[in-house]
Structure formats: structure tokens, C-alpha cells
Design a protein around this motif. Structure first.
Motif, mmCIF file in Angstrom:
data_model
loop_
_atom_site.group_PDB
_atom_site.id
_atom_site.type_symbol
_atom_site.label_atom_id
_atom_site.label_comp_id
_atom_site.label_asym_id
_atom_site.label_seq_id
_atom_site.Cartn_x
_atom_site.Cartn_y
_atom_site.Cartn_z
ATOM 1 N N MET A 28 65.741 13.850 6.181
ATOM 2 C CA MET A 28 64.763 12.775 5.979
ATOM 3 C C MET A 28 65.368 11.431 6.360
ATOM 4 O O MET A 28 64.712 10.569 6.914
ATOM 5 C CB MET A 28 64.325 12.705 4.518
ATOM 6 C CG MET A 28 63.660 13.942 3.994
ATOM 7 S SD MET A 28 62.069 14.237 4.715
ATOM 8 C CE MET A 28 61.053 13.350 3.589
ATOM 9 N N GLU A 29 66.633 11.259 6.029
ATOM 10 C CA GLU A 29 67.258 9.965 6.231
ATOM 11 C C GLU A 29 67.586 9.704 7.701
ATOM 12 O O GLU A 29 67.422 8.596 8.198
ATOM 13 C CB GLU A 29 68.541 9.917 5.400
ATOM 14 C CG GLU A 29 69.093 8.524 5.255
ATOM 15 C CD GLU A 29 70.196 8.491 4.216
ATOM 16 O OE1 GLU A 29 69.952 8.946 3.081
ATOM 17 O OE2 GLU A 29 71.290 8.029 4.555
ATOM 18 N N ASP B 129 57.447 13.579 12.250
ATOM 19 C CA ASP B 129 58.297 12.568 11.630
ATOM 20 C C ASP B 129 58.431 12.898 10.140
ATOM 21 O O ASP B 129 57.602 13.623 9.580
ATOM 22 C CB ASP B 129 57.695 11.171 11.844
ATOM 23 C CG ASP B 129 56.338 11.066 11.214
ATOM 24 O OD1 ASP B 129 56.250 10.563 10.082
ATOM 25 O OD2 ASP B 129 55.356 11.548 11.818
ATOM 26 N N PRO B 130 59.488 12.370 9.493
ATOM 27 C CA PRO B 130 59.750 12.754 8.106
ATOM 28 C C PRO B 130 58.573 12.507 7.154
ATOM 29 O O PRO B 130 58.294 13.348 6.289
ATOM 30 C CB PRO B 130 60.947 11.866 7.717
ATOM 31 C CG PRO B 130 61.652 11.610 8.999
ATOM 32 C CD PRO B 130 60.581 11.530 10.049
ATOM 33 N N ALA B 131 57.869 11.393 7.326
ATOM 34 C CA ALA B 131 56.764 11.097 6.402
ATOM 35 C C ALA B 131 55.659 12.144 6.525
ATOM 36 O O ALA B 131 55.090 12.593 5.523
ATOM 37 C CB ALA B 131 56.215 9.696 6.677
ATOM 38 N N THR B 132 55.361 12.547 7.749
ATOM 39 C CA THR B 132 54.320 13.565 7.947
ATOM 40 C C THR B 132 54.765 14.906 7.371
ATOM 41 O O THR B 132 53.982 15.598 6.705
ATOM 42 C CB THR B 132 53.989 13.709 9.455
ATOM 43 O OG1 THR B 132 53.605 12.431 9.935
ATOM 44 C CG2 THR B 132 52.887 14.715 9.700
ATOM 45 N N TYR C 68 56.693 15.375 4.927
ATOM 46 C CA TYR C 68 56.657 15.296 3.464
ATOM 47 C C TYR C 68 55.222 15.226 2.928
ATOM 48 O O TYR C 68 54.877 15.906 1.970
ATOM 49 C CB TYR C 68 57.448 14.065 3.001
ATOM 50 C CG TYR C 68 57.636 14.010 1.506
ATOM 51 C CD1 TYR C 68 58.621 14.790 0.897
ATOM 52 C CD2 TYR C 68 56.826 13.212 0.705
ATOM 53 C CE1 TYR C 68 58.795 14.769 -0.477
ATOM 54 C CE2 TYR C 68 56.994 13.178 -0.667
ATOM 55 C CZ TYR C 68 57.975 13.959 -1.256
ATOM 56 O OH TYR C 68 58.141 13.942 -2.612
ATOM 57 N N ARG C 69 54.411 14.400 3.580
ATOM 58 C CA ARG C 69 53.056 14.189 3.036
ATOM 59 C C ARG C 69 52.048 15.208 3.526
ATOM 60 O O ARG C 69 51.066 15.491 2.843
ATOM 61 C CB ARG C 69 52.554 12.784 3.437
ATOM 62 C CG ARG C 69 53.392 11.701 2.831
ATOM 63 C CD ARG C 69 52.662 10.374 2.880
ATOM 64 N NE ARG C 69 53.586 9.316 2.555
ATOM 65 C CZ ARG C 69 53.919 8.332 3.381
ATOM 66 N NH1 ARG C 69 53.352 8.241 4.572
ATOM 67 N NH2 ARG C 69 54.779 7.418 3.007
ATOM 68 N N ARG D 218 52.794 16.781 -5.183
ATOM 69 C CA ARG D 218 54.139 16.291 -5.449
ATOM 70 C C ARG D 218 54.285 15.794 -6.888
ATOM 71 O O ARG D 218 53.344 15.183 -7.429
ATOM 72 C CB ARG D 218 54.471 15.144 -4.497
ATOM 73 C CG ARG D 218 54.477 15.518 -3.026
ATOM 74 C CD ARG D 218 55.588 16.467 -2.695
ATOM 75 N NE ARG D 218 55.678 16.746 -1.254
ATOM 76 C CZ ARG D 218 56.457 17.685 -0.751
ATOM 77 N NH1 ARG D 218 57.196 18.449 -1.533
ATOM 78 N NH2 ARG D 218 56.503 17.886 0.549
#
Ligand SMILES: Nc1ncnc2c1ncn2[C@@H]1O[C@H](COP(=O)(O)OP(=O)(O)OP(=O)(O)O)[C@@H](O)[C@H]1O
Length: 382
Positions: free
Chosen positions: A229-230, A248-251, A253-254, A310
Motif C-alpha cells: 500500500m505504501e 491503485d492501492p485505494a481502489t 482497498y475500497r 471494513r
């Protein structure tokens, strides 16, 4: 924003026309295990890495990430598919194209950086130049090694041996060695896996800023989701030799596309059930704790599904304080984790995890809730 990061932001726009540094297409690699069974280590993988992009291959042990990296490097031969670097095909199974690693203009950084312990930083960095064909002249090697030391911000370390350097300095020397030949592609195979947690965090931040500053493209293998993620511009989550999601990390995760991805990245609450109906904006499941409404999903009524949400989106309210997704529960544990507190509540056999300050002691009767828009409804399988 620096020029470099503006470039990177521009590169991440969809429809980007730039030639990728790496394009792999339809890669397959099977191994025969000792017992005779076949392991499909890489199973039809296609992806691209753009100039300056940091792509992380993330997945559990045995999912094929190292094999994929080694195929890109030319250290492993795929059974099918192709690898194209900067527009040049370096491997094509069908046509028998297979450039050796040293002609692929990339470097690889392994676990613990693999610096030669008996060589100074200078000689470590000079090593790939001295072994290049044609071999550059002595003055040229000298100039390029000094430039590389300068670039990673450690011009004073030339005469140090690895055991006289900190972890961060070793990382810088390994990076200097990787970029000294002018390669714009560095492959990393879990370089931080043997480093303790605190130092790892520090090294990650340093690597991040060096990569963004120097602008080489990176493919980085890890099973550590925090690391992924970082560091990543984009993450390829792998499972059983396949890319399960690339975003991308946000996608990731969400908006995980599957239960597998949701469980591998971050922690989730899960309620399994059956789709009973769709409303305008929601899909409703029947589960052991009653009905659960989530963001509308493209699943048939009657399908087995799972509601995923989450812990930081999960809340406690007073009884009657929520119209939907309200589950009377009992707090069974409150875990103080420093920066935040985790609360565990149970409705019968079903556990919920909540992150944040909820101020409810163990044994308290509470109502657990989550907004339907924060609940993903995903197929039960996959
Ligand atoms: N040389 C080999 N011979 C037989 N099987 C292999 C060989 N190399 C890898 N495999 C198998 O291929 C699969 C993928 O291995 P790979 O090393 O790529 O996984 P990984 O995701 O990198 O795992 P790890 O994080 O544990 O290194 C595993 O099932 C592994 O046992």
C-alpha cells in the motif's frame, strides 16, 4: 509537486500512450513437483509497467510472484506468452526468442540487498560495470560509480564495507548498484523481508522517496500488504498464479473485486448469505443476523454472496439508532492498540470488528451498524 511526481501523476491517467517499460502477455509457467503433480506457478498473466511506475506484486506464499519476476528478468523460462521491454520483445515462447538476463537492461535487488561483503561500497557498485561487455574504461567506471553514489545521497560511503553500514546505507548502495548502468527498470524480490519491523518502515520510506526522485520503474514482490500500500502506484494482487486485481492501492482497498482480494488487503467484516432482492441503490442479503443491505451488485436473486465491510466503517449506535443494518450485539473484547482501539462485538456466533473510539466496555449490549454504501456485496466464491 516536483516535476517528476507531476510526470508520474500524468502517467497514471488512463489512456496513457507512453510505451510501457514492461509488457508481459499470456505468461504461463508450470513446475512439476517432486510427487509428480503440476503446479501452475504463473497462469496466464498479462500486465504492463509504465515508465517511472512502482508496481507491486502482492500475494501469499506460493502464489507465483517470484516466478513472474524471474521470468521478466530472464532467470526463468515461461512455457507460453511473451515479455516485451521498452518495445523490444525479449521473450516469446512460440517464436523461440529468449534474451539472456544481462541483455535485458534491468537490475534485480534480492533479499537483504545481497551486497558482496568482501567488497567496498565503491566496488559493489562498480561490479556490474566491470562485468559488462564491452567493459567501460577505468576512468569511466570511476566517474559513473561516483555519480551513482552522489545520486543516492551517500558520496562519503565509497570506501566502507557492507558490515560498516546501516541498513539504510546498504539499501542506498544496492540501489546505486542497480542504477549505475543506467537501467530504468529495477526488480525487487522481498528486499526488506529479513529486516526488523521498525527499520523496515524507515527503509520503505527511503526507498519510496529515492524511487520517486530517480524515476526508474520498479516491480516489487512482497507478501506484506502494508509495504504494498505504501510503495505502489499500482498493486497486482495475485492468487494461484493469476492476477486477481490490478489497480491503485485505494481502489484495491475500497473496491476489491473479490472476497479473496478483500481478505488479503486489510481486514474485513464478512456476512455470508443469499441475495433476496435488489432495491434502487442496494442489494439485500439474508444472513444469520438478519437482512444486510449493501451497495447494489450485479448478482442474481438466490445467489450465494458475501457482504464485506471494513472495521473503520463499522459503528456502534444506541438501540433503534439505525434504520438498516442494525445488529444487536454484545461487546466481547476491547483491544487498546495505541493509536486506535479495536472493539470486537458478537451477535450470536457472528463477530464484528470495529476500529475507532467506541467507548463501550466489555459485556455492554450495543447495536452494531454500517451504512449500506460502505458494504460491498461480492460473490461467495472467488
Ligand atoms: N523450481 C521449482 N520447482 C518446482 N516447483 C516450483 C519451483 N519454483 C516454484 N515452484 C512452485 O511454484 C509456485 C509459485 O512459487 P513462487 O516462488 O513463484 O511463489 P511466491 O509467491 O514467490 O512465494 P514466496 O513468497 O513463498 O516466495 C509454488 O507452488 C512453488 O512451490
Amino acid at each position: 509537486m516536483t516535476l517528476m511526481s507531476q510526470d508520474l501523476a500524468a502517467r497514471r491517467e488512463p489512456g496513457d500512450e507512453q510505451e510501457p517499460v514492461v509488457r508481459v502477455s499470456g505468461l504461463v509457467k508450470a513446475f512439476r513437483r517432486a510427487d509428480g503433480s503440476i503446479a501452475r506457478a504463473v497462469d496466464d498473466v498479462s500486465l504492463e509497467v509504465r515508465p517511472g511506475e512502482f508496481l507491486v506484486l502482492l500475494g501469499p506464499s506460493g502464489c507465483g510472484k517470484t516466478t513472474l519476476l524471474r521470468i521478466i528478468a530472464g532467470l526463468e523460462r515461461a512455457d507460453a506468452g511473451s515479455v516485451t521491454l521498452r518495445g523490444e520483445e525479449v521473450f516469446a515462447a512460440q517464436r523461440g526468442v529468449d534474451l539472456p538476463p544481462e541483455r535485458r537492461r534491468l537490475s534485480m535487488i534480492f533479499q537483504s540487498y545481497a551486497l558482496w561483503p568482501h567488497m567496498t561500497a565503491f566496488d559493489n557498485i562498480a561490479y556490474p560495470l566491470r562485468n559488462a561487455r564491452p567493459k567501460p574504461g577505468r576512468a569511466d567506471v570511476d566517474r559513473r560509480v561516483r555519480a551513482a553514489l552522489e545520486m543516492v545521497g551517500t558520496p562519503e560511503l565509497g570506501r566502507q564495507y557492507p558490515n560498516q553500514m546501516s541498513g539504510g546505507q546498504q539499501q542506498r548502495i544496492a540501489l546505486a548498484r542497480a542504477i549505475v548502468g543506467g537501467d530504468d527498470l529495477v526488480l525487487f524480490d522481498e528486499p526488506l523481508s529479513n529486516v526488523d519491523a521498525k527499520v523496515r518502515e524507515q527503509l520503505r520510506l527511503e526507498l519510496l522517496s529515492l524511487q520517486r526522485e530517480l524515476g526508474f520503474a520498479a516491480v516489487y514482490v512482497t507478501h506484506d500488504q502494508t509495504e504494498a500500500m505504501e510503495l505502489a502506484h499500482r498493486i497486482a494482487v495475485m492468487g494461484h498464479g493469476r492476477v486477481r486485481q490490478l489497480a491503485d492501492p485505494a481502489t484495491i482497498y475500497r473496491r476489491p473485486v473479490s472476497r479473496y482480494v478483500a481478505n488479503f488487503v486489510g481486514t474485513s467484516n464478512e456476512l455470508t448469505g443469499t441475495v433476496v432482492r435488489h432495491e434502487e441503490r442496494t442489494t439485500v442479503l439474508r444472513t444469520v443476523v438478519g437482512e444486510v443491505a449493501g451497495a447494489r451488485a450485479d448478482l442474481a436473486v438466490g445467489a450465494e454472496a458475501v457482504a464485506v465491510f471494513r472495521p473503520e466503517r463499522t459503528r456502534l449506535v444506541a438501540a433503534g439508532g439505525a434504520e438498516e443494518n442494525a445488529w444487536p450485539s454484545e461487546v466481547t473484547a476491547v483491544l487498546f492498540l495505541g493509536a486506535h482501539t479495536e472493539t470486537v462485538a458478537k451477535a450470536g456466533e457472528q463477530s464484528f470488528r470495529l476500529l475507532g473510539d467506541h467507548d463501550a466496555a466489555e459485556g455492554t449490549r450495543v447495536t452494531v451498524t454500517v451504512r449500506a454504501e460502505d458494504v460491498l456485496i461480492l460473490p461467495a466464491e472467488g
